[in-house]
Motif scaffolding. Structure first.
Motif, PDB file in Angstrom:
ATOM      1  N   ALA A 494      10.601 -21.693  15.796  1.00 37.90           N
ATOM      2  CA  ALA A 494      11.241 -22.973  15.509  1.00 37.90           C
ATOM      3  C   ALA A 494      11.194 -23.292  14.021  1.00 37.90           C
ATOM      4  CB  ALA A 494      10.557 -24.079  16.305  1.00 37.90           C
ATOM      5  N   MET A 495      10.080 -22.960  13.361  1.00 32.43           N
ATOM      6  CA  MET A 495       9.961 -23.186  11.924  1.00 32.43           C
ATOM      7  C   MET A 495      10.989 -22.351  11.166  1.00 32.43           C
ATOM      8  SD  MET A 495       5.796 -23.119  11.620  1.00 32.43           S
ATOM      9  CE  MET A 495       5.664 -23.484   9.857  1.00 32.43           C
ATOM     10  N   GLY A 516      13.850 -21.469   6.471  1.00 39.64           N
ATOM     11  CA  GLY A 516      13.349 -22.547   7.307  1.00 39.64           C
ATOM     12  C   GLY A 516      12.125 -23.201   6.709  1.00 39.64           C
ATOM     13  N   ILE A 517      11.235 -23.679   7.578  1.00 34.11           N
ATOM     14  CA  ILE A 517      10.032 -24.372   7.129  1.00 34.11           C
ATOM     15  C   ILE A 517       8.973 -23.346   6.743  1.00 34.11           C
ATOM     16  CG2 ILE A 517       8.164 -25.909   7.822  1.00 34.11           C
ATOM     17  CD1 ILE A 517      10.034 -27.254   9.699  1.00 34.11           C
ATOM     18  N   GLY A 518       8.416 -23.487   5.554  1.00 32.68           N
ATOM     19  CA  GLY A 518       7.377 -22.564   5.101  1.00 32.68           C
ATOM     20  C   GLY A 518       7.944 -21.193   4.781  1.00 32.68           C
ATOM     21  N   THR A 519       7.049 -20.238   4.635  1.00 35.07           N
ATOM     22  CA  THR A 519       7.435 -18.859   4.334  1.00 35.07           C
ATOM     23  C   THR A 519       6.697 -17.929   5.284  1.00 35.07           C
ATOM     24  OG1 THR A 519       5.625 -18.467   2.772  1.00 35.07           O
ATOM     25  CG2 THR A 519       7.638 -19.480   1.892  1.00 35.07           C
ATOM     26  N   ASP A 562      11.149 -34.779   8.442  1.00 32.89           N
ATOM     27  CA  ASP A 562      12.421 -34.107   8.729  1.00 32.89           C
ATOM     28  C   ASP A 562      12.348 -32.622   8.390  1.00 32.89           C
ATOM     29  OD1 ASP A 562      15.029 -33.419   9.201  1.00 32.89           O
ATOM     30  OD2 ASP A 562      15.818 -34.374   7.396  1.00 32.89           O
ATOM     31  N   PRO A 563      12.467 -31.735   9.372  1.00 33.62           N
ATOM     32  CA  PRO A 563      12.407 -30.295   9.083  1.00 33.62           C
ATOM     33  C   PRO A 563      13.518 -29.835   8.153  1.00 33.62           C
ATOM     34  CG  PRO A 563      12.181 -30.717  11.443  1.00 33.62           C
ATOM     35  CD  PRO A 563      12.597 -32.002  10.812  1.00 33.62           C
TER      36      PRO A 563
END
Length: 655
Positions: A494-495, A516-519, A562-563
């Protein structure tokens, strides 16, 4: 003296061996005109708020926002001795070769040391994707200039400063607001962790608000020329929902009787489609974490640790923190060498390797899709399987099999959709005929999740007008199921695929171009941090958000949770890396945004759940239940100002 600066001692030893630097010294290995030294991860850390003023040691809304005018870093006390070794070596070095991990964090680990120690000499970059001897020699023969990878440092520095601004200011802000509401714990807010937490909170809410509804299915057991198959009833639109499910039991029961009475079903139409499924690509880190979570039940941090050990300790696989699933064309020439190493490592592979076509050039060989790192694959190094733990071997075999299937043909099959008429009722049946087993003979991987079993059934020879006997009719009472709780693997997915949660077409497209979110390097740590802080609770494999996490997500501004916004921030870091955005411009935007948030949220009232604990033996404040390396314990609610702790007895939650 030419100084090689590595990220970890094991990495330093591998590189020193190739360079002939065999003489041991304090924190380094020495060879002719060459010295190899190493960090232990980050030797430096961003200075805390009190470094910018003693008054900032106490937490107060009046001190917010905290905006450093001149950013400072500090030497970590635990690794100060190794820092002093590197500082001395840098003062003696004529040239420095940065040999840390080939990513932006690796770049920062080295560059922040060069900066703090005022090194101003020439810099080169060793860019490694694997730590086996062949890969090291190849990288040594094509060193990059230091200037070429310098933007990676600014990108990592931007990430670090943005994390500091958001984490220090918003964690203090919401902790103080929580205390005002009677909650004595620390409410940690982070640039990446908070949107990640929201993903779990949203799933929890969807599960809690879900109302199960009954529906009914009718399976019809048919046969033609003695060969049985199953067809499904297609309910009329007047008695079904948007998903085509029958919501009226009486209608379904009447249908069962009508089909029984008809005794035969007639084929109205057939449509056959031919499918060719390419082998799944080798892994990037997040896909490896997803698969290991689903198949092996491993946590995402566990998977990363194992992949890192396979890379560093066993030299069996390539660099694990990769966001790429493709391989450069040049590596196709190395296939025979890799195959020889795999066979010598595991002779039991001989029958499988004999069925592979080493000349097969699959879609994985694509220079245009290779990023800073290539996919995670086996190396040409001879590995020792006996030295691997059971889990290491399982992960290694997954990585190996996803490489080997590149040398097998596509999986090919025909899928036939049949429509039938039984009296006034319509039925449908789906059959699958495998034509070429291909790569699925070595690796089974269902590419169509939750595919109904009957889609894989073998159909008899049918044609338009064929009459099929009705052998049985089965009425099945069903209920709609709530969404499943997220596992760690689901959360990683999902991330990474956060674009699916965004409606704005332009933003969605931008998100598809980012990770997306993070690495790949940070997602596992983010999830572990949320678990360690008690925001996420594990119930077997499922992740559930705590009550405090729900309240925090309800209270924090949408822009923080908010992603989509977080992924855009990650894209900004990529822009810095590409030289299209300056570090100062990025930080200035973050400063303005933080100031606006502090101003707008300072008067919020939080409705926090209160968790009672014992009294702190040091300052008499209340205590909160926390989880540490050795298990749960009570910690002072005024941490970090007070570090009082009380152990929790095994037979009770109270001390």
């Amino acid at each position: 003296m030419r100084l090689f600066l590595c990220e970890k001692p094991s990495q330093g030893r591998d590189i020193a061996k190739v360079l002939g630097a065999n003489r041991r010294s304090d924190g380094c290995l020495i060879g002719p005109e060459i010295t190899v030294t190493w960090c232990v991860g980050h030797l430096l850390e961003a200075a805390p708020p009190e470094a910018y003023g003693k008054h900032l040691k106490s937490w107060s809304l009046d001190h917010l926002p905290i905006i450093p005018q001149q950013w400072q870093v500090e030497v970590k006390p635990k690794t100060a001795a190794q820092f002093n070794v590197i500082k001395r070596l840098l003062s003696e070095a004529r040239t420095v070769v940065i040999a840390t991990d080939a990513d932006r964090e690796g770049e920062m680990i080295a560059r922040e040391l060069l900066e703090l120690c005022n090194y101003r000499g020439p810099v080169q970059r060793l860019w490694l994707s694997a730590l086996n001897e062949a890969s090291i020699r190849k990288a040594l023969s094509s060193l990059k200039s230091g200037q070429e990878t310098f933007p990676l440092y600014y990108s990592a520095l931007a990430r670090s400063r943005a994390d500091w601004l958001i984490g220090m200011n918003l964690s203090r802000l919401f902790t103080l607001l929580g205390r005002r509401a009677g909650y004595e714990g620390v409410l940690s807010v982070g640039r990446v962790q908070t949107p990640t937490l929201r993903l779990v909170v949203d799933r929890d809410r969807a599960i809690a608000s879900f109302v199960s509804e009954p529906y009914w299915e009718v399976d019809v057991h048919l046969s033609s020329m003695g060969q049985p198959f199953i067809a499904s009833w297609l309910p009329p639109s007047s008695g079904s929902d948007e998903a085509g499910r029958c919501l009226e039991q009486a209608l379904a029961s009447q249908t069962v009787e009508a089909i029984f009475s008809s005794k035969t079903a007639t084929v109205l139409s057939l449509q056959t489609e031919h499918f060719r499924e390419a082998p799944p690509l080798p892994f990037d880190l997040s896909t490896l974490q997803e698969v290991c979570s689903r198949k092996l039940g491993l946590g995402v941090q566990e998977t990363l640790n194992i992949a890192q050990a396979l890379y560093e300790t066993h030299k069996a696989t390539s660099y694990p923190r990769s966001d790429c699933r493709y391989l450069p064309e040049s590596m196709f020439n190395e296939v025979p060498t890799v195959f020889d190493a795999l066979l010598e490592t595991d002779p039991a592979l001989r029958p499988a390797l004999g069925s592979l076509d080493q000349s097969l050039h699959s879609r994985v060989w694509n220079d245009a899709k290779v990023t800073a790192h290539h996919a995670i694959i086996p190396t040409s190094e001879l590995a020792n399987l006996a030295r691997m733990s059971e889990q290491e071997r399982q992960v290694y075999e997954l990585i190996r099999s996803h490489y080997l299937v590149q040398f097998l043909p596509h999986h090919e099959f025909d899928r036939t959709h049949v429509e039938l008429e039984c009296g006034e009722e319509r039925l449908t049946a789906v059959g699958k005929q495998i034509l070429v087993q291909g790569w699925k003979g070595l690796l089974y991987e269902n590419t169509e999740e939750d595919e109904p079993n009957q889609k894989a059934q073998a159909l008899p020879v049918l044609q338009q007008g064929t009459h099929c006997a009705v052998d049985d009719v089965e009425l099945k009472s069903m209920r709609t199921a709530a969404p499943k709780a997220l596992t760690e693997g689901d959360l990683i997915k999902a991330m990474k695929n956060v674009a699916k949660l965004v409606n704005d077409p332009r933003l969605k497209q931008k998100l598809r171009e980012t990770t997306g979110i993070g690495t790949e390097a940070t997602r596992a740590g983010i999830i572990k941090g949320l678990i360690d802080r008690g925001y996420l609770l594990k119930k077997k494999r499922a992740l559930i958000a705590s009550a405090a996490a729900h309240t925090l997500i309800e209270s924090v501004p949408v822009a923080v949770t908010d992603p989509g916004m977080t992924a855009i921030w990650e894209q900004a870091l990529d822009e810095i890396e590409a030289g299209r955005l300056s570090l100062d411009a990025f930080v200035a935007k973050q400063v303005n945004w933080i100031a606006q948030l502090v101003a707008s949220c300072g008067s919020l009232t939080l409705a926090m759940p209160i968790e009672a604990g014992p009294v702190c033996p040091i300052c008499d404040a209340s205590m909160l239940r926390r989880k540490g390396k050795s298990g749960p314990f009570w910690s002072c609610s005024h941490y970090p100002d007070c570090k009082g702790t009380v152990p929790i007895r095994k037979d009770t939650r109270r001390p």
